[in-house]
Scaffold this motif. Structure first.
Motif, PDB file in Angstrom:
ATOM      1  N   LEU A  31      40.141  35.574  40.233  1.00 34.53           N
ATOM      2  CA  LEU A  31      40.310  35.072  38.870  1.00 34.53           C
ATOM      3  C   LEU A  31      41.382  35.808  38.071  1.00 34.53           C
ATOM      4  CD1 LEU A  31      36.568  34.496  37.892  1.00 34.53           C
ATOM      5  CD2 LEU A  31      38.291  32.738  38.320  1.00 34.53           C
ATOM      6  N   VAL A  32      41.891  36.919  38.576  1.00 33.29           N
ATOM      7  CA  VAL A  32      42.930  37.643  37.844  1.00 33.29           C
ATOM      8  C   VAL A  32      44.295  37.235  38.375  1.00 33.29           C
ATOM      9  CG1 VAL A  32      41.386  39.573  37.337  1.00 33.29           C
ATOM     10  CG2 VAL A  32      42.884  39.677  39.349  1.00 33.29           C
ATOM     11  N   PRO A  33      45.305  37.195  37.514  1.00 34.01           N
ATOM     12  CA  PRO A  33      46.640  36.769  37.952  1.00 34.01           C
ATOM     13  C   PRO A  33      47.226  37.701  39.016  1.00 34.01           C
ATOM     14  CG  PRO A  33      46.467  36.764  35.555  1.00 34.01           C
ATOM     15  CD  PRO A  33      45.247  37.459  36.062  1.00 34.01           C
ATOM     16  N   ASP A  34      48.107  37.157  39.842  1.00 34.11           N
ATOM     17  CA  ASP A  34      48.747  37.948  40.893  1.00 34.11           C
ATOM     18  C   ASP A  34      49.551  39.106  40.321  1.00 34.11           C
ATOM     19  OD1 ASP A  34      47.706  36.270  42.810  1.00 34.11           O
ATOM     20  OD2 ASP A  34      49.513  35.028  42.976  1.00 34.11           O
ATOM     21  N   ARG A  35      50.052  38.947  39.103  1.00 25.83           N
ATOM     22  CA  ARG A  35      50.887  39.987  38.494  1.00 25.83           C
ATOM     23  C   ARG A  35      50.073  41.164  37.956  1.00 25.83           C
ATOM     24  NH1 ARG A  35      50.383  35.848  34.890  1.00 25.83           N
ATOM     25  NH2 ARG A  35      49.571  36.367  32.808  1.00 25.83           N
ATOM     26  N   THR A  36      48.756  41.101  38.045  1.00 35.45           N
ATOM     27  CA  THR A  36      47.892  42.154  37.511  1.00 35.45           C
ATOM     28  C   THR A  36      48.171  43.482  38.205  1.00 35.45           C
ATOM     29  OG1 THR A  36      46.168  40.546  36.986  1.00 35.45           O
ATOM     30  CG2 THR A  36      45.500  42.862  37.132  1.00 35.45           C
ATOM     31  N   ARG A  37      48.422  44.525  37.417  1.00 33.01           N
ATOM     32  CA  ARG A  37      48.693  45.849  37.971  1.00 33.01           C
ATOM     33  C   ARG A  37      47.676  46.898  37.537  1.00 33.01           C
ATOM     34  NH1 ARG A  37      50.658  43.072  40.817  1.00 33.01           N
ATOM     35  NH2 ARG A  37      52.834  42.765  41.408  1.00 33.01           N
ATOM     36  N   THR A  38      46.935  46.622  36.453  1.00 34.50           N
ATOM     37  CA  THR A  38      45.899  47.542  35.993  1.00 34.50           C
ATOM     38  C   THR A  38      44.633  46.765  35.675  1.00 34.50           C
ATOM     39  OG1 THR A  38      46.766  47.384  33.723  1.00 34.50           O
ATOM     40  CG2 THR A  38      47.471  49.288  35.062  1.00 34.50           C
ATOM     41  N   LEU A  39      43.496  47.312  36.083  1.00 33.97           N
ATOM     42  CA  LEU A  39      42.205  46.654  35.852  1.00 33.97           C
ATOM     43  C   LEU A  39      41.166  47.707  35.507  1.00 33.97           C
ATOM     44  CD1 LEU A  39      40.553  43.835  37.937  1.00 33.97           C
ATOM     45  CD2 LEU A  39      39.236  45.836  37.311  1.00 33.97           C
ATOM     46  N   LEU A  40      40.407  47.447  34.467  1.00 37.66           N
ATOM     47  CA  LEU A  40      39.306  48.322  34.058  1.00 37.66           C
ATOM     48  C   LEU A  40      37.985  47.632  34.331  1.00 37.66           C
ATOM     49  CD1 LEU A  40      38.030  50.758  32.556  1.00 37.66           C
ATOM     50  CD2 LEU A  40      38.353  49.447  30.429  1.00 37.66           C
ATOM     51  N   ASP A  41      37.095  48.305  35.078  1.00 33.29           N
ATOM     52  CA  ASP A  41      35.752  47.798  35.343  1.00 33.29           C
ATOM     53  C   ASP A  41      34.788  48.477  34.378  1.00 33.29           C
ATOM     54  OD1 ASP A  41      33.768  46.330  36.578  1.00 33.29           O
ATOM     55  OD2 ASP A  41      33.466  47.787  38.187  1.00 33.29           O
ATOM     56  N   VAL A  42      34.311  47.720  33.403  1.00 37.04           N
ATOM     57  CA  VAL A  42      33.455  48.258  32.341  1.00 37.04           C
ATOM     58  C   VAL A  42      31.998  48.225  32.779  1.00 37.04           C
ATOM     59  CG1 VAL A  42      32.742  48.000  29.934  1.00 37.04           C
ATOM     60  CG2 VAL A  42      35.087  47.442  30.612  1.00 37.04           C
ATOM     61  N   GLY A  43      31.278  49.340  32.558  1.00 36.19           N
ATOM     62  CA  GLY A  43      29.906  49.437  33.032  1.00 36.19           C
ATOM     63  C   GLY A  43      29.888  49.449  34.546  1.00 36.19           C
ATOM     64  N   CYS A  44      30.734  50.275  35.129  1.00 37.18           N
ATOM     65  CA  CYS A  44      30.958  50.236  36.581  1.00 37.18           C
ATOM     66  C   CYS A  44      29.809  50.801  37.397  1.00 37.18           C
ATOM     67  CB  CYS A  44      32.249  50.970  36.926  1.00 37.18           C
ATOM     68  SG  CYS A  44      32.182  52.766  36.703  1.00 37.18           S
ATOM     69  N   GLY A  45      28.848  51.462  36.749  1.00 33.23           N
ATOM     70  CA  GLY A  45      27.711  51.997  37.494  1.00 33.23           C
ATOM     71  C   GLY A  45      28.136  52.999  38.547  1.00 33.23           C
ATOM     72  N   THR A  46      27.676  52.817  39.759  1.00 30.26           N
ATOM     73  CA  THR A  46      27.985  53.752  40.847  1.00 30.26           C
ATOM     74  C   THR A  46      29.388  53.559  41.406  1.00 30.26           C
ATOM     75  OG1 THR A  46      27.175  52.288  42.599  1.00 30.26           O
ATOM     76  CG2 THR A  46      25.552  53.742  41.538  1.00 30.26           C
ATOM     77  N   GLY A  47      30.109  52.563  40.921  1.00 33.09           N
ATOM     78  CA  GLY A  47      31.471  52.325  41.389  1.00 33.09           C
ATOM     79  C   GLY A  47      31.562  51.537  42.676  1.00 33.09           C
ATOM     80  N   LEU A  48      30.446  50.978  43.131  1.00 31.17           N
ATOM     81  CA  LEU A  48      30.455  50.275  44.410  1.00 31.17           C
ATOM     82  C   LEU A  48      31.320  49.012  44.342  1.00 31.17           C
ATOM     83  CD1 LEU A  48      29.226  50.575  47.241  1.00 31.17           C
ATOM     84  CD2 LEU A  48      27.398  49.048  46.526  1.00 31.17           C
ATOM     85  N   VAL A  49      31.150  48.217  43.285  1.00 28.92           N
ATOM     86  CA  VAL A  49      31.999  47.037  43.111  1.00 28.92           C
ATOM     87  C   VAL A  49      33.428  47.473  42.810  1.00 28.92           C
ATOM     88  CG1 VAL A  49      32.449  44.995  41.690  1.00 28.92           C
ATOM     89  CG2 VAL A  49      30.109  45.557  42.349  1.00 28.92           C
ATOM     90  N   THR A  50      33.575  48.469  41.953  1.00 28.81           N
ATOM     91  CA  THR A  50      34.906  48.946  41.553  1.00 28.81           C
ATOM     92  C   THR A  50      35.720  49.369  42.759  1.00 28.81           C
ATOM     93  OG1 THR A  50      33.643  49.930  39.723  1.00 28.81           O
ATOM     94  CG2 THR A  50      36.022  50.289  39.739  1.00 28.81           C
ATOM     95  N   GLU A  51      35.096  50.080  43.675  1.00 26.49           N
ATOM     96  CA  GLU A  51      35.796  50.532  44.877  1.00 26.49           C
ATOM     97  C   GLU A  51      36.305  49.344  45.686  1.00 26.49           C
ATOM     98  OE1 GLU A  51      34.989  53.866  48.308  1.00 26.49           O
ATOM     99  OE2 GLU A  51      33.367  52.462  47.862  1.00 26.49           O
ATOM    100  N   GLU A  52      35.545  48.260  45.709  1.00 27.25           N
ATOM    101  CA  GLU A  52      35.955  47.083  46.462  1.00 27.25           C
ATOM    102  C   GLU A  52      37.112  46.340  45.790  1.00 27.25           C
ATOM    103  OE1 GLU A  52      34.945  46.141  49.444  1.00 27.25           O
ATOM    104  OE2 GLU A  52      33.613  47.884  49.576  1.00 27.25           O
ATOM    105  N   LEU A  53      37.418  46.676  44.546  1.00 24.83           N
ATOM    106  CA  LEU A  53      38.540  46.072  43.839  1.00 24.83           C
ATOM    107  C   LEU A  53      39.868  46.764  44.157  1.00 24.83           C
ATOM    108  CD1 LEU A  53      36.867  45.670  40.322  1.00 24.83           C
ATOM    109  CD2 LEU A  53      37.466  43.798  41.868  1.00 24.83           C
ATOM    110  N   LEU A  54      39.806  47.935  44.750  1.00 24.16           N
ATOM    111  CA  LEU A  54      41.012  48.728  44.990  1.00 24.16           C
ATOM    112  C   LEU A  54      41.980  47.991  45.914  1.00 24.16           C
ATOM    113  CD1 LEU A  54      39.413  52.257  45.473  1.00 24.16           C
ATOM    114  CD2 LEU A  54      40.556  51.378  43.432  1.00 24.16           C
ATOM    115  N   ARG A  55      43.257  47.975  45.485  1.00 22.68           N
ATOM    116  CA  ARG A  55      44.338  47.392  46.273  1.00 22.68           C
ATOM    117  C   ARG A  55      45.564  48.288  46.109  1.00 22.68           C
ATOM    118  NH1 ARG A  55      40.466  45.033  47.392  1.00 22.68           N
ATOM    119  NH2 ARG A  55      40.102  42.817  47.766  1.00 22.68           N
ATOM    120  N   PRO A  56      46.472  48.303  47.087  1.00 21.70           N
ATOM    121  CA  PRO A  56      47.653  49.175  46.984  1.00 21.70           C
ATOM    122  C   PRO A  56      48.490  48.927  45.731  1.00 21.70           C
ATOM    123  CG  PRO A  56      47.422  48.348  49.219  1.00 21.70           C
ATOM    124  CD  PRO A  56      46.417  47.608  48.392  1.00 21.70           C
TER     125      PRO A  56
END
Length: 243
Positions: A31-56
């Motif tokens: 759902l985020v545009p291809d040009r997205t370079r920064t993303l903030l995961d709010v209420g990330c908890g243990t970071g399990l979902v956040t870690e899966e968002l990581l891209r080079p």
């Protein structure tokens, strides 16, 4: 509401683990545009979902108010994890390309102020992605949910209509939506009965002691008590900041 500092150690194991996290992350990234370079995961908890968002090519930050959760997330995100309040995000105005909030707004009576903060830190053209209507994801055709339904506290802080109305006030316009499966979250009657008896549903159910005992008894008498019911399907909305 649960004590998330206490819950942190068992949170991932009781919430579907990596399969659920990957399912959520894939839906967010779609759902985020291809040009997205920064993303903030709010209420990330243990970071399990956040870690899966990581891209080079994507710098991902996580923020959570619970020290216990943040300690878990720091192991996954390192310096990109921030201990902070979702009502006053520690990021500058118009500084981020995307913001996500997964399984957060349904917990917050003051969800509108969090939506406003997410809009504040987004650049024009940036996208806010959030889950809505969380409890509806379990479906009313489940025999477990049918027994829980009369006791559910009907405070839909994350109702899609409410989120869209508040978002509009802050220059956010709907641009898409997605659904994803909450793997490992289908509830068996016996598991649900145990969680109800232990108070794991917190403020989500309005029960006195007698009602609790009756509900536990009814759940325990359902057929196939050890068989999990269907996994929930969650809904995401994508909202773009105008300007």
């Amino acid at each position: 509401m649960l004590d998330y500092d206490v819950e942190a150690a068992r949170y991932d194991a009781t919430r579907g683990g990596v399969p659920r996290a990957r399912s959520a992350a894939r839906a967010i990234l779609a759902l985020v545009p291809d040009r997205t370079r920064t993303l903030l995961d709010v209420g990330c908890g243990t970071g399990l979902v956040t870690e899966e968002l990581l891209r080079p090519d994507l710098r991902v930050f996580g923020v959570d108010a619970s020290p216990g959760m943040a300690r878990m997330a720091a192991r996954r995100l390192g310096a990109s994890l921030v201990l902070g309040n979702c009502h006053r995000l520690p990021f500058a105005e118009a500084s981020l390309d995307a913001v996500s909030a997964v399984w957060l707004l349904h917990l917050l009576p003051d969800a509108p102020s969090v939506i406003a903060e997410c809009a504040r830190v987004l650049r024009p053209g940036g996208v806010f992605v959030t889950t809505v209507d969380k409890h509806a994801g379990h479906g009313m055709d489940s025999d477990v949910e049918e027994l829980l339904a009369p006791f559910r506290v009907r405070k839909a802080y994350d109702a899609a209509s409410r989120v869209l109305a508040v978002a509009s006030e802050h220059g956010l316009r709907r641009v898409g939506e997605a659904r994803f499966t909450g793997h490992g979250q289908g509830r068996s009657p016996s598991q649900t009965a145990g969680d109800v008896a232990r108070g794991q549903y917190g403020q989500a159910l309005a029960l006195d002691d007698a009602q609790c005992d009756v509900l536990v008894s009814r759940l325990s008498r359902l057929p196939d008590p050890e068989v999990p019911r269907a996994d929930p399907v969650y809904r995401l909305l994508a909202l773009r900041k105008e300007g």
